[in-house]
Scaffold this active site. Sequence first.
Site, PDB file in Angstrom:
ATOM      1  N   ASP A 137     -56.763 -11.006 -68.357  1.00 41.89           N
ATOM      2  CA  ASP A 137     -56.159 -11.130 -69.747  1.00 41.89           C
ATOM      3  C   ASP A 137     -54.781 -11.851 -69.442  1.00 41.89           C
ATOM      4  O   ASP A 137     -54.177 -11.495 -68.557  1.00 41.89           O
ATOM      5  CB  ASP A 137     -56.101 -10.039 -70.449  1.00 41.89           C
ATOM      6  CG  ASP A 137     -57.358  -9.491 -71.088  1.00 41.89           C
ATOM      7  OD1 ASP A 137     -58.352 -10.310 -70.900  1.00 41.89           O
ATOM      8  OD2 ASP A 137     -57.608  -8.251 -71.139  1.00 41.89           O
ATOM      9  N   ARG A 138     -54.099 -12.422 -70.791  1.00 41.91           N
ATOM     10  CA  ARG A 138     -52.664 -12.911 -70.460  1.00 41.91           C
ATOM     11  C   ARG A 138     -51.609 -11.899 -69.870  1.00 41.91           C
ATOM     12  O   ARG A 138     -50.926 -12.194 -69.006  1.00 41.91           O
ATOM     13  CB  ARG A 138     -52.387 -13.445 -71.794  1.00 41.91           C
ATOM     14  CG  ARG A 138     -51.010 -13.924 -71.974  1.00 41.91           C
ATOM     15  CD  ARG A 138     -50.717 -14.252 -73.310  1.00 41.91           C
ATOM     16  NE  ARG A 138     -51.103 -15.529 -73.549  1.00 41.91           N
ATOM     17  CZ  ARG A 138     -50.538 -16.899 -73.361  1.00 41.91           C
ATOM     18  NH1 ARG A 138     -49.231 -16.856 -72.642  1.00 41.91           N
ATOM     19  NH2 ARG A 138     -51.299 -17.814 -73.654  1.00 41.91           N
TER      20      ARG A 138
END
Length: 301
Positions: A137-138
Site C-alpha cells: 500500500d502507498r
Amino acid sequence: MKNNRILKFQIKASDKKILRKFLIQHKFSSSQLHNLKNKGGQIYVNHKQRHFDFKMQTGDTLLIVLNNEEPSDIIRPMAGELDVIFEDEYLLVINKPPGIASLPAKARSSKTVANIVKYYLQEKHENASIHLVTRLDRDTSGLMVFAKNSFTHSLLDQILHSNDFQKFYLAIVYGKVDPTEGEIDLPIGIDPKAFYLRTIDYKLGKPSRTLYQTVENYENNSMLRLKLLTGRTHQIRVHLSAIGHPIIGDEMYSLKKDPRINRQALHCYQLQILHPVTKRLLKLTAPIPQDMVLLKSALKG
C-alpha cells in the site's frame, strides 16, 4: 550483469528427457512455451539448437535463451532513488519508503515505484518490462520484489504463498494483544459501502489467514510480527482492526488520526525466498523506518 534471458540446466537422471516434458517439469507455463517457440526464444542442447521433441540424455547441458520482451508504454520511466536490498540477473528487491504507490493508478500520472524501477533498469540497459511480484500500500513501507523477466515472474507466482516465499511484517497497534500470539483466520471481502475498502465478510469474503506474534509491549500498545499466509488487499490492516487492535496511524480502519505518525505503522521488514532459478535461500531484511522508530520511542516514554 549477466544476461537475464539465459537459463542453464544440467540434465539429471530424474529429469524428463523429451525437451517439452522437461520444460513443463521445470514449471514453464504454456505461454512460456509459446513464446519460446514463436517469439524468438532459442533452445540449445550441448551447443546445438534443438526443438521441443528432441530427446536428451543424462548429463546433457541445456541452454534456454528466452525471447526479448517489449516494455509496455503504460508505465513511463521516471528518475528517482531506489534503496536496493538485493539484485541479480533475475530479481530486484527494494526497500520502499512510505508515501509512494507501488503502481500507477489509471487516473494518476504521479511517480510510483514501478516508474522508478523502469528507469533504473533502462539506465542499466536491462529488460525494462515491469514484473511486480509483491506490492505494498502507498503508506506501507518495506521490501518489494520485482522479477526481471516473465519466466522468473511466473516461477515466483507459483511459490508466492508457500514456505518457499515467506513475508514478515512489523506493525505497531493500539492496545495490548491477548493472546500474545496466534492466527487470525477471517474471510475478507470488498466493503459494500466503498469499493476501495475491505471488510470481514463471512458470506462473500475470500479465505484470509495471518499469523501474529507480540515482539514488544508498551503501556497501552504492542508491536507485532506478522506473517501472511494469504495475500488479500489490506489483509493485515483489516485483520488487526477486526480483532480490536487497529494499526496506529491507519485512519482508514482505525477511524481516527494519530498525531504521532502520519501513516499506518506497518513495515514489510523480512523476506525469505527460495530463489526460483538459482535455488539459493535468500534472507532479506529492511530496517525499521525512522517514523516507526520515533513512534516506538514515544510509546516507551
